[in-house]
Design a protein around this motif. Structure first.
Motif, PDB file in Angstrom:
ATOM      1  N   ALA A 122      14.275  -1.502  22.422  1.00  0.00           N
ATOM      2  CA  ALA A 122      14.432  -0.367  23.338  1.00  0.00           C
ATOM      3  C   ALA A 122      15.908  -0.096  23.608  1.00  0.00           C
ATOM      4  O   ALA A 122      16.327   1.066  23.708  1.00  0.00           O
ATOM      5  N   GLU A 123      16.709  -1.144  23.717  1.00  0.00           N
ATOM      6  CA  GLU A 123      18.158  -0.976  23.919  1.00  0.00           C
ATOM      7  C   GLU A 123      18.796  -0.208  22.761  1.00  0.00           C
ATOM      8  O   GLU A 123      19.827   0.430  22.917  1.00  0.00           O
ATOM      9  N   GLN A 124      18.170  -0.264  21.588  1.00  0.00           N
ATOM     10  CA  GLN A 124      18.657   0.445  20.400  1.00  0.00           C
ATOM     11  C   GLN A 124      17.975   1.809  20.230  1.00  0.00           C
ATOM     12  O   GLN A 124      18.139   2.461  19.199  1.00  0.00           O
ATOM     13  N   GLY A 125      17.179   2.196  21.224  1.00  0.00           N
ATOM     14  CA  GLY A 125      16.480   3.476  21.160  1.00  0.00           C
ATOM     15  C   GLY A 125      15.210   3.440  20.327  1.00  0.00           C
ATOM     16  O   GLY A 125      14.669   4.483  19.971  1.00  0.00           O
ATOM     17  N   LEU A 126      14.731   2.246  20.014  1.00  0.00           N
ATOM     18  CA  LEU A 126      13.532   2.076  19.196  1.00  0.00           C
ATOM     19  C   LEU A 126      12.379   1.703  20.117  1.00  0.00           C
ATOM     20  O   LEU A 126      12.106   0.531  20.357  1.00  0.00           O
ATOM     21  N   ASN A 127      11.734   2.728  20.655  1.00  0.00           N
ATOM     22  CA  ASN A 127      10.674   2.529  21.650  1.00  0.00           C
ATOM     23  C   ASN A 127       9.310   2.776  21.018  1.00  0.00           C
ATOM     24  O   ASN A 127       8.810   3.893  21.019  1.00  0.00           O
ATOM     25  N   HIS A 128       8.731   1.729  20.487  1.00  0.00           N
ATOM     26  CA  HIS A 128       7.432   1.838  19.835  1.00  0.00           C
ATOM     27  C   HIS A 128       6.514   0.772  20.429  1.00  0.00           C
ATOM     28  O   HIS A 128       6.903  -0.378  20.562  1.00  0.00           O
ATOM     29  N   ALA A 129       5.313   1.172  20.763  1.00  0.00           N
ATOM     30  CA  ALA A 129       4.320   0.232  21.292  1.00  0.00           C
ATOM     31  C   ALA A 129       3.429  -0.190  20.126  1.00  0.00           C
ATOM     32  O   ALA A 129       2.454   0.487  19.794  1.00  0.00           O
ATOM     33  N   PHE A 130       3.779  -1.289  19.490  1.00  0.00           N
ATOM     34  CA  PHE A 130       3.016  -1.762  18.343  1.00  0.00           C
ATOM     35  C   PHE A 130       1.695  -2.362  18.805  1.00  0.00           C
ATOM     36  O   PHE A 130       1.639  -3.079  19.804  1.00  0.00           O
ATOM     37  N   VAL A 131       0.618  -2.050  18.073  1.00  0.00           N
ATOM     38  CA  VAL A 131      -0.728  -2.453  18.497  1.00  0.00           C
ATOM     39  C   VAL A 131      -1.451  -3.313  17.459  1.00  0.00           C
ATOM     40  O   VAL A 131      -2.521  -3.852  17.758  1.00  0.00           O
ATOM     41  N   GLN A 132      -0.905  -3.419  16.256  1.00  0.00           N
ATOM     42  CA  GLN A 132      -1.599  -4.165  15.210  1.00  0.00           C
ATOM     43  C   GLN A 132      -0.569  -4.772  14.270  1.00  0.00           C
ATOM     44  O   GLN A 132       0.421  -4.124  13.934  1.00  0.00           O
ATOM     45  N   ASP A 133      -0.789  -6.020  13.859  1.00  0.00           N
ATOM     46  CA  ASP A 133       0.029  -6.679  12.842  1.00  0.00           C
ATOM     47  C   ASP A 133      -0.809  -6.822  11.579  1.00  0.00           C
ATOM     48  O   ASP A 133      -1.993  -7.167  11.646  1.00  0.00           O
ATOM     49  N   ASN A 134      -0.186  -6.577  10.429  1.00  0.00           N
ATOM     50  CA  ASN A 134      -0.848  -6.700   9.137  1.00  0.00           C
ATOM     51  C   ASN A 134      -0.055  -7.658   8.257  1.00  0.00           C
ATOM     52  O   ASN A 134       1.180  -7.729   8.362  1.00  0.00           O
ATOM     53  N   HIS A 135      -0.759  -8.365   7.381  1.00  0.00           N
ATOM     54  CA  HIS A 135      -0.139  -9.366   6.524  1.00  0.00           C
ATOM     55  C   HIS A 135      -0.736  -9.212   5.133  1.00  0.00           C
ATOM     56  O   HIS A 135      -1.954  -9.295   4.971  1.00  0.00           O
ATOM     57  N   ALA A 136       0.105  -8.966   4.136  1.00  0.00           N
ATOM     58  CA  ALA A 136      -0.350  -8.818   2.758  1.00  0.00           C
ATOM     59  C   ALA A 136       0.298  -9.900   1.900  1.00  0.00           C
ATOM     60  O   ALA A 136       1.467 -10.234   2.081  1.00  0.00           O
ATOM     61  N   PHE A 137      -0.472 -10.438   0.959  1.00  0.00           N
ATOM     62  CA  PHE A 137       0.009 -11.461   0.036  1.00  0.00           C
ATOM     63  C   PHE A 137      -0.213 -10.951  -1.379  1.00  0.00           C
ATOM     64  O   PHE A 137      -1.292 -10.461  -1.710  1.00  0.00           O
ATOM     65  N   SER A 138       0.820 -11.059  -2.212  1.00  0.00           N
ATOM     66  CA  SER A 138       0.724 -10.651  -3.618  1.00  0.00           C
ATOM     67  C   SER A 138       1.142 -11.817  -4.493  1.00  0.00           C
ATOM     68  O   SER A 138       2.253 -12.343  -4.351  1.00  0.00           O
ATOM     69  N   VAL A 139       0.270 -12.212  -5.397  1.00  0.00           N
ATOM     70  CA  VAL A 139       0.504 -13.381  -6.245  1.00  0.00           C
ATOM     71  C   VAL A 139       1.553 -13.102  -7.312  1.00  0.00           C
ATOM     72  O   VAL A 139       2.424 -13.923  -7.566  1.00  0.00           O
ATOM     73  N   GLU A 140       1.478 -11.922  -7.928  1.00  0.00           N
ATOM     74  CA  GLU A 140       2.297 -11.653  -9.103  1.00  0.00           C
ATOM     75  C   GLU A 140       3.483 -10.729  -8.821  1.00  0.00           C
ATOM     76  O   GLU A 140       3.449  -9.926  -7.901  1.00  0.00           O
ATOM     77  N   VAL A 141       4.481 -10.819  -9.677  1.00  0.00           N
ATOM     78  CA  VAL A 141       5.574  -9.851  -9.699  1.00  0.00           C
ATOM     79  C   VAL A 141       4.999  -8.544 -10.244  1.00  0.00           C
ATOM     80  O   VAL A 141       4.173  -8.548 -11.151  1.00  0.00           O
ATOM     81  N   GLY A 142       5.413  -7.416  -9.674  1.00  0.00           N
ATOM     82  CA  GLY A 142       4.972  -6.113 -10.175  1.00  0.00           C
ATOM     83  C   GLY A 142       3.761  -5.543  -9.481  1.00  0.00           C
ATOM     84  O   GLY A 142       3.246  -4.506  -9.892  1.00  0.00           O
ATOM     85  N   VAL A 143       3.292  -6.200  -8.415  1.00  0.00           N
ATOM     86  CA  VAL A 143       2.220  -5.608  -7.624  1.00  0.00           C
ATOM     87  C   VAL A 143       2.832  -4.454  -6.832  1.00  0.00           C
ATOM     88  O   VAL A 143       3.831  -4.635  -6.134  1.00  0.00           O
ATOM     89  N   LEU A 144       2.250  -3.275  -6.985  1.00  0.00           N
ATOM     90  CA  LEU A 144       2.753  -2.103  -6.269  1.00  0.00           C
ATOM     91  C   LEU A 144       1.655  -1.632  -5.322  1.00  0.00           C
ATOM     92  O   LEU A 144       0.528  -1.392  -5.744  1.00  0.00           O
ATOM     93  N   ARG A 145       2.010  -1.547  -4.042  1.00  0.00           N
ATOM     94  CA  ARG A 145       1.081  -1.078  -3.013  1.00  0.00           C
ATOM     95  C   ARG A 145       1.677   0.207  -2.428  1.00  0.00           C
ATOM     96  O   ARG A 145       2.764   0.201  -1.894  1.00  0.00           O
ATOM     97  N   GLY A 146       0.926   1.295  -2.543  1.00  0.00           N
ATOM     98  CA  GLY A 146       1.423   2.542  -1.979  1.00  0.00           C
ATOM     99  C   GLY A 146       1.318   3.679  -2.968  1.00  0.00           C
ATOM    100  O   GLY A 146       0.835   3.512  -4.076  1.00  0.00           O
ATOM    101  N   LEU A 147       1.802   4.729  -2.541  1.00  0.00           N
ATOM    102  CA  LEU A 147       2.533   5.135  -1.334  1.00  0.00           C
ATOM    103  C   LEU A 147       1.518   5.592  -0.290  1.00  0.00           C
ATOM    104  O   LEU A 147       0.803   6.554  -0.511  1.00  0.00           O
ATOM    105  N   HIS A 148       1.455   4.919   0.840  1.00  0.00           N
ATOM    106  CA  HIS A 148       0.409   5.129   1.845  1.00  0.00           C
ATOM    107  C   HIS A 148       0.939   5.786   3.116  1.00  0.00           C
ATOM    108  O   HIS A 148       2.108   5.624   3.468  1.00  0.00           O
TER     109      HIS A 148
END
Length: 185
Positions: free
Chosen positions: A36-62
Motif C-alpha cells: 500500500a505504501e507503494q500504491g499497490l492496493n489489492h485485496a488478494f483473495v486466492q493463492d494458486n500454485h502450479a508445478f511443471s515437470v518439464e522445460v518448455g511447458v507453456l501456460r497461457g495466455l489467460h
C-alpha cells in the motif's frame, strides 16, 4: 522492496528485500502495508500454485472477463519461467503489446499483472513451481485466452514447440478473442 515500472501503466516488477546468510535467506513475499505504501492496493483473495515437470511447458495466455477480471501477483519458488503479459485494455496506448520477464527462484522477482492483461509463462527449468495471488476468485464462465503463438503479437518465446494443455492449444488470436477491458488511464 523495490518497485520497477514496466512499459505498461499499472504493471510492476517487484524486487523484494532478501536477507541471506550461511543458513539461507528470508524475505517477505507479500506485506499489505508495504504494498500500500507503494500504491499497490489489492485485496488478494486466492493463492494458486502450479508445478511443471518439464522445460518448455507453456501456460497461457489467460485472463478472466470483467466483472471477474483478476489482478495477479506472480512469482517462482523453484526453477524459472519466461513470463509474458499482453495489454488487452481498449484505448490504452500499449493495447495489443506484450512484454516478457524472467522470474526465477534465484532472482526472487515478482510481477504485478493488473486487470486487463492476458498472462502466460513458459518454464525454463525442470520442476518449476509458480505461485500467484489473485484479487478475485476463479470463474470458469469468465475464463478466456489468447493463442500463445498469435502472429499479430509476435511474442518472442524461448521455445518453438511448447508443451501445451488441450485448452491452451485452442485459444484464438487476439483479433478474434473476446475481451471487455477499457483503459482508464
Amino acid at each position: 522492496m523495490k518497485v520497477i515500472d514496466t512499459k505498461f501503466i499499472g504493471a510492476k516488477l517487484i524486487e523484494p528485500a532478501v536477507f541471506g546468510d550461511h543458513r539461507g535467506f528470508f524475505m517477505e513475499s507479500y506485506n499489505a502495508q508495504r504494498f500500500a505504501e507503494q500504491g499497490l492496493n489489492h485485496a488478494f483473495v486466492q493463492d494458486n500454485h502450479a508445478f511443471s515437470v518439464e522445460v518448455g511447458v507453456l501456460r497461457g495466455l489467460h485472463y478472466q472477463l470483467s466483472p471477474k477480471a483478476q489482478t495477479k501477483l506472480v512469482r517462482v519458488t523453484a526453477g524459472a519461467v519466461y513470463d509474458v503479459i499482453v495489454d488487452l485494455r481498449r484505448g490504452s496506448p500499449t493495447y495489443g503489446q506484450w512484454e516478457g520477464f524472467i522470474l526465477s527462484a534465484e532472482n526472487k522477482r515478482q510481477l504485478l499483472v493488473p486487470k486487463g492483461f492476458a498472462h502466460g509463462y513458459c518454464t525454463l527449468e525442470p520442476n518449476t513451481e509458480f505461485l500467484y495471488k489473485v484479487d478475485d476468485y476463479y470463474a470458469p464462465e469468465h475464463d478466456r485466452g489468447i493463442a500463445w503463438n498469435d502472429p499479430g503479437l509476435s511474442i518472442d518465446w524461448p521455445i518453438s514447440t511448447p508443451i501445451l494443455s488441450g485448452k491452451d492449444e485452442k485459444h484464438p488470436p487476439l483479433a478474434q478473442a473476446e475481451h471487455n477491458y477499457t483503459f482508464e488511464g
